[in-house]
Design an enzyme around this catalytic site. Structure first.
Site: not given
Ligand code: COA
Length: 260
Positions: A66, A112
């Protein structure tokens, strides 16, 4: 219908819905959930669509969860409403669709994103996919059905561990745990999903819709799945598809189901 955050294409009676926010790893914001809800509802009403494939755009993510930026400042009431609306608009809708839905999990399926994949009837993952419910890292729990559907798919013990540790598991672990049905390379992913969809579309779509209702009945509170099966089985005998399927068998020819 025109959409901002999803792409919808239909070919050979199979609709492919692609969540298209690759720069945000296809995170589910409100608009995306609304658009998915509209697209799934429309596809289910269109009798020419016999199977739906849902995937994420880009090479990296199915859906990374999400959209955290949208709910970070929510109150208790807003949090509850977010979860309740999501269940109704998207996750329960997909689970209970008459049309089979296949998740093509092409990368991260977190929070999500994994909950969306778990709402689908069938899951196929690419070998780079990583799946998890990391919500406790954010001080919250899975709110789109994850606490229920993960335990149904992998069992309570593994679900508890995945939720409590917030760990991501590999596609091969997901396969051996029963969380996904198949693992293929990223290049083969959509072809594999289309292969499954093609098998489905040669069968009776009314019988398939009955089967979805009967299987789901076991996971619905206060409903006796065996009783639903008896009812759905009986209803099949009144369909044109049943007449065609049984006649075709007896006449030693391939059935051509009218879908009625
Ligand atoms: N909500 C909002 N934005 C998200 C997102 C989320 N769940 N997951 C990734 N993004 C965004 C990041 O903020 C980033 O945006 P930006 O470039 O404007 O800063 C972009 O997507 C790329 O993500 P990034 O974190 O830079 O990639 P990464 O390869 O370093 O890491 C993940 C990948 C998936 C490990 C990491 O993005 C992450 O942990 N995301 C959240 C996962 C999460 O907790 N999901 C459950 C939500 S309830």
């Amino acid at each position: 219908m025109s959409f901002e955050n999803i792409l919808v294409t239909t070919e050979n009676n199979i609709q492919t819905i692609t969540i298209n926010r690759p720069d945000k790893l296809n995170a589910l914001n409100k608009k995306t959930i609304d658009e998915l809800s509209q697209a799934f509802s429309a596809a289910d009403k269109d009798t020419s669509i016999k199977a739906i494939i849902i995937t994420g755009s880009g090479q990296k993510a199915f859906v990374a969860g999400a959209d955290i930026s949208e709910f970070a400042s929510f109150s208790v009431e807003q949090g509850k409403a977010l979860s309740a609306e999501g269940h109704k608009k998207l996750f329960d809708l997909v689970q209970n669709l008459n049309t089979p839905v296949i998740a093509a999990v092409n990368g991260f399926a977190l929070g999500g994103g994994l909950e969306l994949a778990m709402s689908c009837h069938i899951r196929v993952a690419s070998d780079n996919a990583k799946m998890g419910l990391p919500e406790v890292s954010l001080g919250v729990i899975p709110g789109y059905g994850g606490t229920q559907r993960l335990a149904q798919l992998v069992g309570k013990g593994k679900a508890m561990e995945m939720i409590m540790t917030a760990d991501m598991i590999s596609a091969n672990d997901a396969l051996s745990w029963g969380l996904v049905n198949h693992v293929v390379t990223q290049e083969e992913l959509l072809a594999k999903c289309n292969e499954i969809a093609n098998k489905i579309l040669s069968k009776s779509s009314v019988a398939i819709a009955s089967a979805i209702r009967a299987v789901n009945a076991n996971y619905t509170d206060g409903v006796n799945g065996y009783a639903v099966e008896i009812d759905e089985f009986g209803k099949c005998f009144g369909t044109e598809d049943f007449k065609e399927g049984t006649s075709a068998f007896l006449e030693k020819r391939k059935a051509n189901f009218p879908g009625k």
